[in-house]
Design an enzyme around this catalytic site. Structure first.
Site, PDB file in Angstrom:
ATOM      1  N   TYR A 440      49.371  22.830  48.032  1.00 13.72           N
ATOM      2  CA  TYR A 440      48.982  23.514  49.173  1.00 13.72           C
ATOM      3  C   TYR A 440      50.335  23.701  50.307  1.00 13.72           C
ATOM      4  O   TYR A 440      51.290  23.368  49.869  1.00 13.72           O
ATOM      5  CB  TYR A 440      47.927  22.767  50.002  1.00 13.72           C
ATOM      6  CG  TYR A 440      48.198  21.158  50.141  1.00 13.72           C
ATOM      7  CD1 TYR A 440      49.263  20.406  50.410  1.00 13.72           C
ATOM      8  CD2 TYR A 440      46.986  20.702  50.466  1.00 13.72           C
ATOM      9  CE1 TYR A 440      49.361  19.268  50.706  1.00 13.72           C
ATOM     10  CE2 TYR A 440      46.902  19.160  50.744  1.00 13.72           C
ATOM     11  CZ  TYR A 440      48.247  18.544  50.815  1.00 13.72           C
ATOM     12  OH  TYR A 440      48.181  17.154  51.228  1.00 13.72           O
ATOM     13  N   GLU A 441      49.847  24.524  51.235  1.00 17.55           N
ATOM     14  CA  GLU A 441      50.889  24.781  52.515  1.00 17.55           C
ATOM     15  C   GLU A 441      52.083  25.874  51.684  1.00 17.55           C
ATOM     16  O   GLU A 441      53.346  25.675  51.860  1.00 17.55           O
ATOM     17  CB  GLU A 441      51.545  23.834  53.152  1.00 17.55           C
ATOM     18  CG  GLU A 441      50.925  23.012  54.008  1.00 17.55           C
ATOM     19  CD  GLU A 441      50.469  23.879  55.087  1.00 17.55           C
ATOM     20  OE1 GLU A 441      49.183  23.778  55.683  1.00 17.55           O
ATOM     21  OE2 GLU A 441      51.101  24.605  55.532  1.00 17.55           O
ATOM     22  N   GLY A 442      51.705  26.632  50.783  1.00 18.22           N
ATOM     23  CA  GLY A 442      52.426  27.431  50.012  1.00 18.22           C
ATOM     24  C   GLY A 442      53.123  26.800  48.853  1.00 18.22           C
ATOM     25  O   GLY A 442      53.723  25.787  48.779  1.00 18.22           O
TER      26      GLY A 442
END
Lengths: 619, 619
Positions: A440-442
């Protein structure tokens, strides 16, 4: 023993390596002192240990429930969440104007490690609220801030970031959520978002979503994206809180972080979802990018938090668990059983965990410290330099934090043996919880593209050159330490390899072989992370070695025998010795491989690009 | 597309690399043919795909239940288990005398990959039964065999291995279970065993346990351990099946393999547990060691099975999932979205998975093939040579299979992105299921000690020398292939590094620095694994390259353009090209790091040994 965070090491990084106490000399932090920093950390530890940690496993077992459109978090999360908000932790590093305590990020970050280690799933709720509140603070109209900001920073209301859609995760420019103008300047929002952490829950009465959507008629792709504040309960004209048309369609069942509600959200099912523009029209991506650093540092902290507590758990287990005879008496059935920490293979695993955790801590704390330095920079140049460090460090923090953190959790499971695989023991949860951080978050692949495609090319590579230069300055001092000569040598070889790959990428990027840097961006990011961590540990070893020699001197421990004796008795000496051992282990075991990894990249191997479609598998 | 096993690669290893069809020339296998081998594999695939795979996720969700001393496996396991037994799969490679089908291990092993990939938790039940039955076959009295053997090989009754106790896992010599003599020559068994896979379940009416225990008065340690057959239902004097005093105290809740019942078993709670000695008194450890090869190969196969299916799932996902623009048009919002397999970072991950999986397959199939060669060896020398290969390969198979297999599963999760973390998709289960493989059947640390402390020192290192020599023979042929020159060069450097470390260990082992080989046994094992896999892939590349050039020639594809076109159209060409690509990728990306890893070992870094107790953490 303490099981969440190695507090002594936290203090070492903060005060002996980074000297964050010197921030207090600046007007912004003049009301603070080292004592106050310590007090905050102590309080964070207390709350984390007493209220967060006991709910970690319960939250994992119970998970979130979705019933009739409502989401219930694990019952045991409510009380620690209340105490966290009550203690003002959510806005610890924010300005007093918005209800914050105004601490430096460096200190907020250290506190974060305790909460994260104690219960990451729970900690995500206020963590995400903070990110959303910061966005509102920076880009909201005065009126919007009046209505929502204080309640968010106090934790009375929660917040989220709503980016991902089913066809637009990594490729955020492809999103389909729409915003249509209302006569009063607000927008009507419609669309479905997925994987929204804390998207719906019962910890707070209201949740304020920051939603990416495209205004009707806006350009395609990332250039046409705007960002909106979309509260679940909004104020009507009379200032009354009324339902906004935001609904939860379901929650995900996941490998870990069971206590964190991962939601699919529908906006505007009844065409009655009001959103308020933040910042400029079509300026959503720029805003998101600015806010991303905090979110990505936060995820890096997840990896560190899990790693740190996994290490301490494994250490305690290895100290207590009796099994096997010492190596010298392996075949002697009369030999007493010894704690497994005495077995070389277990010690190797522990040293891997220790040095990795300490390296990650130094890395992540350094990033937070650089953010502080940006905030208090005296001039544009200073600000640019530190912002450059932050920009370079963030993808490394996020990716190394999550990948190396996971590796440490995996090793903790291995140290526990069969017990490590059983839910009765805590480490298997750390492994499951930690896994999401590389995604997550890239994803970490995206972090690598950010580093290689954006950060390295900014200002013609000036960021990288600045970083190398500032490392050289410190390295010059370390080189004078005779005891570290061998480590410095290995480090320098590794650094040189990294520089070679960086140049190689710069050259390839300008040719039609620009696929090569894309192909090896992630291995390159790993190299950057390893070299940076190696540097930080070497620096620590230098500081620790000086302190250690002072202690030897104070105790007149002149020969090796006297020194060994002191190390067994004097905890301060043992600590500093441990720091030098971390550097020795990491540099010998990890940095010796950097040259080979660099070669792996520069060999120009294009097998992954050239293999035909059916070469992967026949059908 | 097929999602369990890359069948084409299975055939490549079996017939193009190892030429297992030549086993049929030997009297033992003269009734078989390549067609029959293929048919068996086809049938295994069918059963695995239709009956095992659909129950994999169900079994994970439902798990095992423990109620009033009874253990229930997931309901959906019963039917595939029945079909598996009915098909005679349990004894596919066993002698017709005991009801087996007499296939070579090579073929049994290939079939195993399908079942394991489809549902490992389910497959463990017959897998463990087989190991127990083999032990009975080799060491049981004719009477015991009469009573129990056929029912075990048919799967009508199940079997287990009962080694671990709460204080004696790795340190098996420390076990406390007791056996006291009965006047009739049987023994009374008492003790508690933990972590017993398939220890109690409702798939079969009876379960036959192979239990390690110490006969009263026996020597301490491993020298006083005997092994007993302890059935849950035993025959009384009248030949009637009666209860034996074996009870389940509970089952473990684990990270994965939820469908496999991991039990704590109490023997002799009412002092009425009869056991029958197998082999000699105090000969238990020797017997266990002999049986361990099969069990450890089995666990290595787990890693391969998970890796292979994780790869294929990730590949399918990467082919179907549209997201992002191609690299050339990254900033063009009008660019069509492409399947993520077109993104270099995803291709790199897929190539890592592909080459690792194929390398593991070659490694594990080679071990099985060597077992076949031991069985049909014409003389003592030949037998010794192949047994030597087996002995060296087993710890590598077990450890690399589990560690690299886990890494492949982890990469599959990463390819799936956020979906990879959700239980709705299959890969998160593979990751959880796979994790146990580095722990059970001797942790990977123990495998490393087995390799370094036992296998390398056997016959003054002759095993290692033999292996290197036989590799050299093949390498000489490969070297003549001009196209592989660069790969051969990198391989040879890596091999040389491995030889250096091996000599270094041999020297250290003879000094008072014998802790060093213990400390770095696991990294050394990894090196052995990487070099062996590199070798096997290089060998495959040589074979594939020759076939590929024949195909080019047959199709008159003389220049690069014509060849590329052929690769897109001709699946056979694509397959062989894919094989060369695997070797290129693995050798470039992994073997280039062997030198650095060797240096990491030979640097003599003793930080992990020298760090004082409180250096790990202060309290």
């Amino acid at each position: 023993m303490k099981l969440l965070v190695d507090e002594r090491d936290v203090k070492f990084v903060l005060y002996e390596q980074l000297h964050v106490e010197e921030l207090c000399k600046h007007p912004r932090y003049q009301d603070f002192s080292e004592d106050m920093f310590d007090m905050a950390i102590e309080q964070a530890e207390k709350l984390a240990e007493r209220e967060f940690y006991p709910t970690n496993r319960k939250g994992d077992l119970e998970g979130c429930r979705f019933e009739e459109g409502r989401v219930m978090v694990p019952e045991c999360f409510h009380e620690p969440y209340r105490l966290y908000c009550e203690g003002g932790w959510l806005a610890i590093s924010d300005s007093p104007e918005v209800g914050g305590q105004g601490f430096p990020m460096s200190i907020a970050n250290a506190c974060m490690e305790f909460f994260g280690a104690a219960n990451w799933a729970l900690f995500m709720y206020p963590g995400l609220t903070h990110g959303a509140a910061r966005l509102l603070e920076n880009y909201g109209s005065p009126k919007l801030k009046d209505l929502y900001l204080h309640k968010m920073f106090s934790g009375e209301w929660a917040g989220t970031m709503c980016l991902t859609e089913s066809g637009a995760g990594t490729d955020v420019g492809n999103l389909r959520s729409k915003a249509s103008r209302n006569p009063d300047g607000t927008f009507n929002i419609s669309g479905q978002k997925i994987f929204i952490s804390s998207g719906m829950h019962d910890l707070t009465e209201n949740i304020v979503h920051m939603v990416l959507a495209r205004i009707e008629g806006a350009p395609k792709g990332v250039k046409g994206i705007s960002i909106f504040l979309v509260p679940r309960l909004r104020y009507d004209e009379k200032g009354k809180l009324v339902d906004n048309d935001v609904n939860c369609a379901g929650i995900e069942h996941k490998m870990g972080i069971h206590g964190s509600a991962t939601c699919a959200l529908n906006f505007g099912e009844r065409s009655d979802c009001v959103g308020y523009l933040l910042g400029q029209e079509n300026g959503g991506m720029r805003i998101m990018f600015e806010m991303m650093n905090e979110a990505r540092l936060f995820v890096g902290m997840q990896g560190l938090s899990h790693a740190g507590t996994a290490y301490l758990h494994a250490l305690r287990y290895a100290r207590e668990r009796l099994q096997g005879a010492p190596a010298e008496r392996m075949k002697d059935p009369d030999s007493p059983r010894v704690p497994i920490i005495q077995h070389p293979d277990v010690r190797r695993m522990l040293m891997f965990m220790k040095s990795s955790t300490e390296g990650l801590r130094a890395l992540l704390y350094l990033a937070a410290y650089c953010i502080d330095r940006v905030r208090i920079a005296e001039n544009r140049d200073e600000k640019d330099v530190f912002q450059g460090y932050v920009d370079l460090l963030i993808p490394i923090c996020k990716s190394m934090g999550s990948d190396l953190g996971f590796r440490v959790c995996e090793t903790a499971v291995q140290v526990y043996g069969g017990y490590g695989y059983c839910c009765e023991y805590p480490v298997e949860q750390f492994l499951r919880d930690c896994k999401i951080s590389s995604i997550y978050e890239g994803t970490n692949g995206i972090q690598a593209l950010d580093l290689v495609g954006r950060k390295l090319t900014l200002k013609h590579g000036q960021l990288f050159k600045n970083a190398m230069q500032s490392m050289s300055g410190i390295l010059n001092k370390i080189e004078k330490n005779f005891h570290l000569r061998e480590l410095v040598q290995i480090y320098k070889e590794a650094q040189e390899s990294l520089i070679q790959v960086t140049k190689f990428f710069a050259l390839k990027g300008m040719t039609d072989e620009f696929h090569i840097p894309l192909l090896y961006a992630k291995p390159y990011l790993d190299l950057c992370g390893e070299v940076t961590i190696g540097f930080l540990l070497l620096w620590q070893a230098h500081l620790a070695d000086r302190r250690l020699r002072e202690i030897y001197k104070d105790h007149k421990a002149e020969n090796e025998a006297a020194q060994r004796k002191l190390l067994d008795e004097n905890r301060s000496a043992a600590f500093y010795y441990g720091k030098t051992a971390s550097a020795r282990f990491f540099i010998h075991q990890v940095l010796t491989q950097v040259g080979g990894k660099a070669r792996a990249i520069m060999n120009n191997d294009k097998s992954a690009l050239e293999i035909p479609e059916y070469g992967f598998a026949l059908d």
